[in-house]
Design a protein around this motif. Sequence first.
Motif, PDB file in Angstrom:
ATOM      1  N   LEU A 100       0.831  -1.210   0.000  1.00 13.08           N
ATOM      2  CA  LEU A 100       0.000   0.000   0.000  1.00 13.08           C
ATOM      3  C   LEU A 100       0.863   1.257   0.000  1.00 13.08           C
ATOM      4  O   LEU A 100       0.580   2.220  -0.728  1.00 13.08           O
ATOM      5  CB  LEU A 100      -0.931  -0.012   1.212  1.00 13.08           C
ATOM      6  CG  LEU A 100      -1.914   1.166   1.343  1.00 13.08           C
ATOM      7  CD1 LEU A 100      -2.856   1.205   0.151  1.00 13.08           C
ATOM      8  CD2 LEU A 100      -2.706   1.058   2.652  1.00 13.08           C
ATOM      9  N   ALA A 101       1.920   1.278   0.812  1.00 10.56           N
ATOM     10  CA  ALA A 101       2.805   2.445   0.863  1.00 10.56           C
ATOM     11  C   ALA A 101       3.536   2.652  -0.460  1.00 10.56           C
ATOM     12  O   ALA A 101       3.864   3.788  -0.832  1.00 10.56           O
ATOM     13  CB  ALA A 101       3.815   2.286   2.004  1.00 10.56           C
ATOM     14  N   GLY A 102       3.781   1.562  -1.190  1.00 12.59           N
ATOM     15  CA  GLY A 102       4.496   1.671  -2.462  1.00 12.59           C
ATOM     16  C   GLY A 102       3.631   2.098  -3.630  1.00 12.59           C
ATOM     17  O   GLY A 102       4.145   2.606  -4.632  1.00 12.59           O
ATOM     18  N   LEU A 103       2.314   1.905  -3.523  1.00 13.37           N
ATOM     19  CA  LEU A 103       1.425   2.205  -4.657  1.00 13.37           C
ATOM     20  C   LEU A 103       1.610   3.620  -5.217  1.00 13.37           C
ATOM     21  O   LEU A 103       1.665   3.801  -6.440  1.00 13.37           O
ATOM     22  CB  LEU A 103      -0.033   1.985  -4.249  1.00 13.37           C
ATOM     23  CG  LEU A 103      -0.507   0.533  -4.140  1.00 13.37           C
ATOM     24  CD1 LEU A 103      -1.929   0.481  -3.589  1.00 13.37           C
ATOM     25  CD2 LEU A 103      -0.442  -0.164  -5.497  1.00 13.37           C
ATOM     26  N   PRO A 104       1.682   4.678  -4.385  1.00 11.93           N
ATOM     27  CA  PRO A 104       1.768   6.032  -4.953  1.00 11.93           C
ATOM     28  C   PRO A 104       3.169   6.451  -5.386  1.00 11.93           C
ATOM     29  O   PRO A 104       3.328   7.504  -6.000  1.00 11.93           O
ATOM     30  CB  PRO A 104       1.279   6.921  -3.801  1.00 11.93           C
ATOM     31  CG  PRO A 104       1.644   6.161  -2.571  1.00 11.93           C
ATOM     32  CD  PRO A 104       1.503   4.703  -2.925  1.00 11.93           C
ATOM     33  N   HIS A 105       4.179   5.658  -5.089  1.00 12.44           N
ATOM     34  CA  HIS A 105       5.574   6.047  -5.304  1.00 12.44           C
ATOM     35  C   HIS A 105       5.845   6.443  -6.761  1.00 12.44           C
ATOM     36  O   HIS A 105       6.280   7.560  -7.056  1.00 12.44           O
ATOM     37  CB  HIS A 105       6.483   4.880  -4.870  1.00 12.44           C
ATOM     38  CG  HIS A 105       7.941   5.106  -5.106  1.00 12.44           C
ATOM     39  ND1 HIS A 105       8.881   4.994  -4.113  1.00 12.44           N
ATOM     40  CD2 HIS A 105       8.646   5.408  -6.227  1.00 12.44           C
ATOM     41  CE1 HIS A 105      10.082   5.221  -4.605  1.00 12.44           C
ATOM     42  NE2 HIS A 105       9.964   5.479  -5.890  1.00 12.44           N
ATOM     43  N   SER A 325       7.225   8.538 -17.448  1.00 15.61           N
ATOM     44  CA  SER A 325       8.013   8.891 -16.275  1.00 15.61           C
ATOM     45  C   SER A 325       7.657   8.009 -15.084  1.00 15.61           C
ATOM     46  O   SER A 325       8.526   7.504 -14.370  1.00 15.61           O
ATOM     47  CB  SER A 325       7.792  10.367 -15.928  1.00 15.61           C
ATOM     48  OG  SER A 325       8.508  10.735 -14.784  1.00 15.61           O
ATOM     49  N   ALA A 326       6.351   7.811 -14.856  1.00 20.31           N
ATOM     50  CA  ALA A 326       5.917   6.949 -13.757  1.00 20.31           C
ATOM     51  C   ALA A 326       6.343   5.505 -13.985  1.00 20.31           C
ATOM     52  O   ALA A 326       6.764   4.806 -13.055  1.00 20.31           O
ATOM     53  CB  ALA A 326       4.400   7.028 -13.597  1.00 20.31           C
ATOM     54  N   SER A 327       6.249   5.045 -15.234  1.00 21.18           N
ATOM     55  CA  SER A 327       6.640   3.678 -15.559  1.00 21.18           C
ATOM     56  C   SER A 327       8.131   3.470 -15.339  1.00 21.18           C
ATOM     57  O   SER A 327       8.580   2.351 -15.050  1.00 21.18           O
ATOM     58  CB  SER A 327       6.277   3.353 -17.009  1.00 21.18           C
ATOM     59  OG  SER A 327       4.875   3.405 -17.196  1.00 21.18           O
ATOM     60  N   ASN A 328       8.915   4.531 -15.467  1.00 22.06           N
ATOM     61  CA  ASN A 328      10.341   4.435 -15.184  1.00 22.06           C
ATOM     62  C   ASN A 328      10.569   4.042 -13.727  1.00 22.06           C
ATOM     63  O   ASN A 328      11.470   3.259 -13.414  1.00 22.06           O
ATOM     64  CB  ASN A 328      11.031   5.758 -15.501  1.00 22.06           C
ATOM     65  CG  ASN A 328      12.537   5.612 -15.611  1.00 22.06           C
ATOM     66  OD1 ASN A 328      13.032   4.666 -16.201  1.00 22.06           O
ATOM     67  ND2 ASN A 328      13.262   6.558 -15.046  1.00 22.06           N
ATOM     68  N   HIS A 329       9.723   4.557 -12.840  1.00 26.54           N
ATOM     69  CA  HIS A 329       9.851   4.177 -11.430  1.00 26.54           C
ATOM     70  C   HIS A 329       9.327   2.769 -11.184  1.00 26.54           C
ATOM     71  O   HIS A 329       9.808   2.074 -10.282  1.00 26.54           O
ATOM     72  CB  HIS A 329       9.158   5.213 -10.551  1.00 26.54           C
ATOM     73  CG  HIS A 329       9.898   6.513 -10.527  1.00 26.54           C
ATOM     74  ND1 HIS A 329      10.956   6.749  -9.679  1.00 26.54           N
ATOM     75  CD2 HIS A 329       9.775   7.624 -11.291  1.00 26.54           C
ATOM     76  CE1 HIS A 329      11.448   7.956  -9.911  1.00 26.54           C
ATOM     77  NE2 HIS A 329      10.743   8.503 -10.879  1.00 26.54           N
ATOM     78  N   SER A 330       8.373   2.328 -11.987  1.00 27.41           N
ATOM     79  CA  SER A 330       8.005   0.912 -11.953  1.00 27.41           C
ATOM     80  C   SER A 330       9.209   0.061 -12.330  1.00 27.41           C
ATOM     81  O   SER A 330       9.478  -0.976 -11.712  1.00 27.41           O
ATOM     82  CB  SER A 330       6.854   0.629 -12.918  1.00 27.41           C
ATOM     83  OG  SER A 330       5.644   1.177 -12.457  1.00 27.41           O
ATOM     84  N   ALA A 331       9.929   0.510 -13.360  1.00 29.88           N
ATOM     85  CA  ALA A 331      11.116  -0.232 -13.789  1.00 29.88           C
ATOM     86  C   ALA A 331      12.170  -0.271 -12.693  1.00 29.88           C
ATOM     87  O   ALA A 331      12.771  -1.319 -12.416  1.00 29.88           O
ATOM     88  CB  ALA A 331      11.682   0.411 -15.061  1.00 29.88           C
ATOM     89  N   PHE A 332      12.407   0.877 -12.051  1.00 32.02           N
ATOM     90  CA  PHE A 332      13.380   0.907 -10.962  1.00 32.02           C
ATOM     91  C   PHE A 332      12.976  -0.041  -9.839  1.00 32.02           C
ATOM     92  O   PHE A 332      13.824  -0.675  -9.201  1.00 32.02           O
ATOM     93  CB  PHE A 332      13.517   2.328 -10.401  1.00 32.02           C
ATOM     94  CG  PHE A 332      14.362   3.238 -11.244  1.00 32.02           C
ATOM     95  CD1 PHE A 332      15.593   2.838 -11.730  1.00 32.02           C
ATOM     96  CD2 PHE A 332      13.934   4.525 -11.551  1.00 32.02           C
ATOM     97  CE1 PHE A 332      16.380   3.675 -12.508  1.00 32.02           C
ATOM     98  CE2 PHE A 332      14.698   5.375 -12.330  1.00 32.02           C
ATOM     99  CZ  PHE A 332      15.931   4.952 -12.812  1.00 32.02           C
ATOM    100  N   ASN A 333      11.696  -0.147  -9.590  1.00 29.06           N
ATOM    101  CA  ASN A 333      11.260  -0.989  -8.481  1.00 29.06           C
ATOM    102  C   ASN A 333      11.099  -2.451  -8.878  1.00 29.06           C
ATOM    103  O   ASN A 333      11.146  -3.328  -8.014  1.00 29.06           O
ATOM    104  CB  ASN A 333       9.988  -0.410  -7.868  1.00 29.06           C
ATOM    105  CG  ASN A 333      10.324   0.734  -6.926  1.00 29.06           C
ATOM    106  OD1 ASN A 333      10.565   0.537  -5.752  1.00 29.06           O
ATOM    107  ND2 ASN A 333      10.406   1.943  -7.462  1.00 29.06           N
ATOM    108  N   LEU A 334      10.928  -2.733 -10.164  1.00 26.83           N
ATOM    109  CA  LEU A 334      11.122  -4.106 -10.616  1.00 26.83           C
ATOM    110  C   LEU A 334      12.568  -4.511 -10.375  1.00 26.83           C
ATOM    111  O   LEU A 334      12.856  -5.640  -9.966  1.00 26.83           O
ATOM    112  CB  LEU A 334      10.779  -4.231 -12.105  1.00 26.83           C
ATOM    113  CG  LEU A 334       9.303  -4.388 -12.472  1.00 26.83           C
ATOM    114  CD1 LEU A 334       9.135  -4.356 -13.986  1.00 26.83           C
ATOM    115  CD2 LEU A 334       8.745  -5.692 -11.905  1.00 26.83           C
ATOM    116  N   ALA A 335      13.465  -3.556 -10.624  1.00 27.16           N
ATOM    117  CA  ALA A 335      14.878  -3.792 -10.316  1.00 27.16           C
ATOM    118  C   ALA A 335      15.075  -4.010  -8.820  1.00 27.16           C
ATOM    119  O   ALA A 335      15.841  -4.887  -8.401  1.00 27.16           O
ATOM    120  CB  ALA A 335      15.713  -2.597 -10.792  1.00 27.16           C
ATOM    121  N   ASN A 336      14.372  -3.214  -8.019  1.00 27.11           N
ATOM    122  CA  ASN A 336      14.426  -3.352  -6.559  1.00 27.11           C
ATOM    123  C   ASN A 336      13.993  -4.755  -6.145  1.00 27.11           C
ATOM    124  O   ASN A 336      14.698  -5.466  -5.418  1.00 27.11           O
ATOM    125  CB  ASN A 336      13.502  -2.292  -5.948  1.00 27.11           C
ATOM    126  CG  ASN A 336      13.546  -2.249  -4.440  1.00 27.11           C
ATOM    127  OD1 ASN A 336      13.850  -3.237  -3.782  1.00 27.11           O
ATOM    128  ND2 ASN A 336      13.209  -1.105  -3.876  1.00 27.11           N
TER     129      ASN A 336
END
Length: 402
Positions: A100-105, A325-336
């Motif tokens: 839940l905390a990660g959803l808006p990131h 731009s938002a999908s880029n952070h999805s990519a970073f967090n897939l990496a995470n």
Amino acid sequence: MPLALLALAVSAFGIGTTEFVMMGLLPNVADDLGTSVPTAGYLVSAYAIGVVLGAPLLTGLGSRIPRKRMLLLLMALFTVGNLASAFAPGYGWLLAGRVLAGLPHGAFFGVGAVVAARLVPDGRQARAAATMFLGLTVANIVGVPAATLLGQHLGWRATFMVVAVIGLAAMAALARLVPQIPREAHQDVRHEIRALGNRQVVLGLLTAVLGFAGVFAVYSYLSSMTTEAMGFGESSVTLVLALFGIGMTLGALAAGPLTDRALRPTLYGSLAALSVVLVVFPFAAHVKWAALVMVVLLGAVGFMTTTPLQMLVMNKAKDAPTLASASNHSAFNLANAGGAWLGGVAISAGWGWTSPALVGAALAVAGLAVAVTAGVLDRTPGTSRIVAGGGAVRDERKAGVR
């Protein structure tokens, strides 16, 4: 610097603290909830999964909401997620709270990067985005070590309570300092989704997934490496995390102006340097001073990749940059998530506490290979090369970049 960038940086500070603090708290959470450190590592992945799911979903749902209001709604959801984590009665509930905390990131940074670019003149967009991301890096100098220390003394639940308070402060700063940003006439879900079909956007996202996974393969288990491999006591974990944060900040500070001058060379150089640092890391980890130097370097070269990747996908998405731009952070967090998982697999297989670094090196090399391939494809006849600045692609010869 517009004060609105400060409000975005404060928000990024809160997000960065809650994202990265779990790495420092893994041993404490594992002991309290009666599980192993690798199993507790899935809490890192849970947050990342929230980002991956939330970035496209919330960005799409909020495509018709004014930028400022969207930022406030996303920060409110972030605050609720951290409160849910603080009061989670068990491991499963904590997993849910982290999701839940990660959803808006991702959506927040996607919208925030577009807002930051709109606040400054052409040619300074990368520096504006880097200023917002400074909040993320400063979180690793101040927020994460302080929150880790708090969690070690008062319990990990107190950490998430404090992060929720930071979320409320960030909402107040956004409401006060961020101006109303007019919604573009073409800003709708279908237009944004079409922008994701650009080949360079896809390759940029893949570069982020592979390259940045190398960073998180190590960082996810840095607190355990500090005590098990480097030979430091538990009290030194906060120092090591702070050194990583200092490296992140130095990397982010350097990435802004370098990206404004030459985007792809900055990306290539940072990924190549990341590969080298990760190869050397296991050998240096057993010498205390060398281990500390490598931690700083890992943070620096790892986070030098974030600004050029952010600007690349925004520019290649042209006039529909928000979802990209938002999908880029999805990519970073897939990496995470992927880096944390693969690092945990290496440790569980008995390869040693520093083995995630070699796994990370292979991932960083793969990311560099994708980035170079994308650069070669971008040089085909009739295609302009990408440079930072502006909402659309500009020819480097006209921009004075070689």
